[in-house]
Design a protein around this motif. Structure first.
Motif, mmCIF file in Angstrom:
data_model
loop_
_atom_site.group_PDB
_atom_site.id
_atom_site.type_symbol
_atom_site.label_atom_id
_atom_site.label_comp_id
_atom_site.label_asym_id
_atom_site.label_seq_id
_atom_site.Cartn_x
_atom_site.Cartn_y
_atom_site.Cartn_z
ATOM 1 N N GLU A 82 48.292 -39.268 87.352
ATOM 2 C CA GLU A 82 48.401 -37.812 87.313
ATOM 3 C C GLU A 82 48.069 -37.269 85.929
ATOM 4 O O GLU A 82 47.358 -36.257 85.800
ATOM 5 N N SER A 83 48.544 -37.929 84.887
ATOM 6 C CA SER A 83 48.217 -37.496 83.521
ATOM 7 C C SER A 83 46.723 -37.637 83.252
ATOM 8 O O SER A 83 46.115 -36.798 82.565
ATOM 9 N N PHE A 88 41.408 -35.040 82.770
ATOM 10 C CA PHE A 88 40.074 -34.852 83.344
ATOM 11 C C PHE A 88 39.825 -33.378 83.652
ATOM 12 O O PHE A 88 38.762 -32.831 83.341
ATOM 13 N N SER A 89 40.791 -32.722 84.280
ATOM 14 C CA SER A 89 40.628 -31.317 84.654
ATOM 15 C C SER A 89 40.410 -30.441 83.424
ATOM 16 O O SER A 89 39.551 -29.540 83.429
ATOM 17 N N VAL A 222 32.641 -37.048 95.921
ATOM 18 C CA VAL A 222 33.923 -36.467 96.323
ATOM 19 C C VAL A 222 34.837 -37.482 97.011
ATOM 20 O O VAL A 222 36.042 -37.520 96.737
ATOM 21 N N PRO A 223 34.319 -38.344 97.922
ATOM 22 C CA PRO A 223 35.214 -39.349 98.531
ATOM 23 C C PRO A 223 35.893 -40.257 97.503
ATOM 24 O O PRO A 223 37.030 -40.683 97.702
ATOM 25 N N GLY A 224 35.215 -40.559 96.398
ATOM 26 C CA GLY A 224 35.821 -41.364 95.341
ATOM 27 C C GLY A 224 36.989 -40.646 94.687
ATOM 28 O O GLY A 224 38.019 -41.260 94.372
ATOM 29 N N HIS A 228 41.029 -41.895 94.792
ATOM 30 C CA HIS A 228 41.852 -42.099 93.592
ATOM 31 C C HIS A 228 42.802 -40.925 93.342
ATOM 32 O O HIS A 228 43.267 -40.722 92.220
ATOM 33 N N LYS A 229 43.074 -40.170 94.424
ATOM 34 C CA LYS A 229 44.118 -39.132 94.425
ATOM 35 C C LYS A 229 43.898 -38.088 93.326
ATOM 36 O O LYS A 229 44.800 -37.741 92.559
ATOM 37 N N PHE A 230 42.666 -37.591 93.276
ATOM 38 C CA PHE A 230 42.319 -36.574 92.285
ATOM 39 C C PHE A 230 43.104 -35.286 92.525
ATOM 40 O O PHE A 230 43.258 -34.826 93.653
ATOM 41 N N LYS A 231 43.599 -34.710 91.449
ATOM 42 C CA LYS A 231 44.229 -33.395 91.482
ATOM 43 C C LYS A 231 43.584 -32.535 90.398
ATOM 44 O O LYS A 231 43.408 -32.984 89.263
#
Length: 513
Positions: A82-83, A88-89, A222-224, A228-231
């Protein structure tokens, strides 16, 4: 029997997909080459790409991605996923905003940027410059998409996910091929008995194909992100220490990329003053050299960066040094014979692929041969730059890149007087060879033990000589009643088999990186 290492598996995966990507790119390049030839219109298209490509390379391409991966890998290992996605965001949001602002500036000032004496193409006619401005503005749309897509690649690489980023260039080229065979021509192509429509957009159709390809490049990954639980976080937070670390590393890398891209702008500036077709010959010659460079240097270096970053985070200097040394040996041993083979046997392939005249094909061959002189140098620079960034030491590559730019530009101006566009390409090769040597020397000074590369150099040199001799015998001495294309293909196979004998040890090493 030793098992294939994870790093080797990733390198081979990237080698396969980069190779497949280059085959698709061959199809794309041949279609475009046959559609437009060595024409003034295609010269304009190639020149119009430069500033958008520079913007992408600086913001979310080579500059930010290489600075991003070591910090993102460290955040992922120490603070969790998550961090890492929060970091990344923040970087992605910043990259998109900066790209949008700079794209707007370039769009507004596109006309003087093209026609200025030190600009993109001052040697073009007024009509060519108007067209270049139109195409450049359209290209900036694709650049905005890539500002996110390029960082998605870095994010997936930090998660040790390489498959979808390797596929992304394939679908990008698919979009460009669509532009070339459907949007650009006035008469549709007929493929497998199916008549394709034609939109008669001319050279503008190529740019719309680039935009479509950029969108596909992003969507395929996008599937990747989901896996990897992108937020996504609507945040910038320039005070965050991890964001600051990325920007600290990015600064020198950004300047480094400026020097690299500035030479390509200078190259087109110089080539626009030479006879028609010179700029496109350089573009095609560079692209041909990039086939082995991408499959060897970029594939290995891309796979290596997360692993080298992990070695540094763990404080394992010995593993760091040994991983680089093995990779350098493979690069040295393989690059030399490949450069020799392509230099001697490419002309019939170029003639058949592009259906150009003998003289036009020779122009592309001259550029290709001059660029291939620096194949090994390019591969070494690719690896060594990432090695310094894994250590979070960006200043050394910056200094070498600045020196390389000055050498490159000075040699290009001097050599083009005698060798025309071939001198521009040769200057690039000599500059990268010098940069690669200096980077190895500087790395050696920072490691507990020095690299042992003499044996690889001897084997690579011997391999190149055997490959070259074999090709010369097949194409010149032995008289076989077959077409020039078949003779060239046979020479390549025989040359590769002969060249593989001295470097078989190094080829096997690729499995155990």
């Amino acid at each position: 029997m030793k098992k294939t290492s994870r790093l080797s598996r990733v390198s081979l995966l990237l080698f396969f997909f980069f190779g497949l990507g280059k085959l698709v790119a061959i199809v794309r390049t041949v279609i475009i080459g046959r559609q437009f030839g060595l024409s003034a219109e295609l010269d304009v298209f190639n020149a119009a790409n430069n500033l958008p490509d520079l913007l992408f390379a600086l913001i979310s391409g080579g500059a930010l991605a290489i600075a991003f991966i070591p910090v993102l890998s460290e955040t992922l290992a120490k603070e969790g996923r998550e961090s890492a996605w929060k970091l990344f965001s923040r970087i992605a949001n910043l990259a998109f905003l900066v790209t949008a602002v700079l794209a707007l500036v370039i769009s507004v000032f596109a006309k003087p940027l093209v026609g200025w004496e030190l600009g993109v193409a001052p040697g073009f006619s007024t009509e060519q410059q108007v067209l270049a401005v139109q195409l450049m503005r359209l290209n900036l749309v694709a650049t905005l998409i890539f500002s996110i897509s390029g960082l998605v690649i870095a994010g997936l690489h930090a998660n040790q996910h390489f498959l979808l980023p390797a596929i992304a260039p394939l679908v990008y080229d698919g979009g460009r091929i669509f532009g070339a065979i459907v949007l650009a021509p006035s008469v549709g192509y007929r493929i497998a008995g199916i008549q394709l429509p034609a939109f008669n957009m001319g050279i503008h159709g190529l740019v719309y194909g680039v935009i479509i390809g950029a969108a596909l490049h992003l969507l395929i990954q996008v599937p990747g992100l989901i896996k990897h639980k992108f937020k996504w976080f609507a945040s910038l937070n320039l005070k965050d220490q991890s964001v600051r670390n990325v920007l600290r590393l990015m600064g020198p890398r950004l300047v480094n990329m400026v020097f690299i891209q500035l030479f390509f702008l200078a190259q087109d500036n110089l080539a626009s003053r030479l006879p028609e077709g010179s700029l496109t010959a350089l573009s095609f010659g560079w692209w041909i050299q990039q086939v082995p460079q991408t499959m060897i240097g970029t594939a290995i270096a891309t796979a290596l960066l997360p692993t080298l970053s992990d070695h540094i985070a763990a404080g394992d200097q010995a593993a760091f040094k040994n991983t680089i040394e093995r990779s350098l040996k493979v690069m040295i041993a393989v690059s030399l014979p490949i450069a020799m083979i392509l230099s001697l046997a490419s002309l019939p392939l170029i003639e058949v692929a592009f259906k150009y005249s003998f003289g036009e094909s020779q122009m592309i061959l001259r550029a290709t041969q001059a660029f291939l002189v620096g194949l090994l140098g390019h591969n070494i620079v690719d690896l060594c730059v990432r090695s310094f960034f894994a250590r979070q030491r960006p200043r050394e590559p910056l200094a070498i890149s600045a020196l390389g730019f000055l050498i490159n530009l000075g040699l290009a101006i001097a050599l083009m007087r005698w060798l025309s566009f071939g001198g521009i390409a040769l200057a690039n090769s000599l500059s990268y060879s010098i940069q690669g040597l200096l980077l190895i020397v500087m790395l050696n000074r920072q490691l507990p033990e020095k690299f042992r590369l003499r044996g690889a150099l001897v084997r690579g040199g011997l391999s190149a000589c055997l490959a070259g001799l074999s090709i010369w015998l097949v194409m010149t001495v032995i008289s076989i009643p077959v077409s020039a294309l078949m003779l060239a293909l046979a020479a390549i196979v025989i040359g590769a088999l002969a060249g593989a004998i001295p470097i078989w040890k190094d080829i096997r090493m690729l499995v155990h990186l």
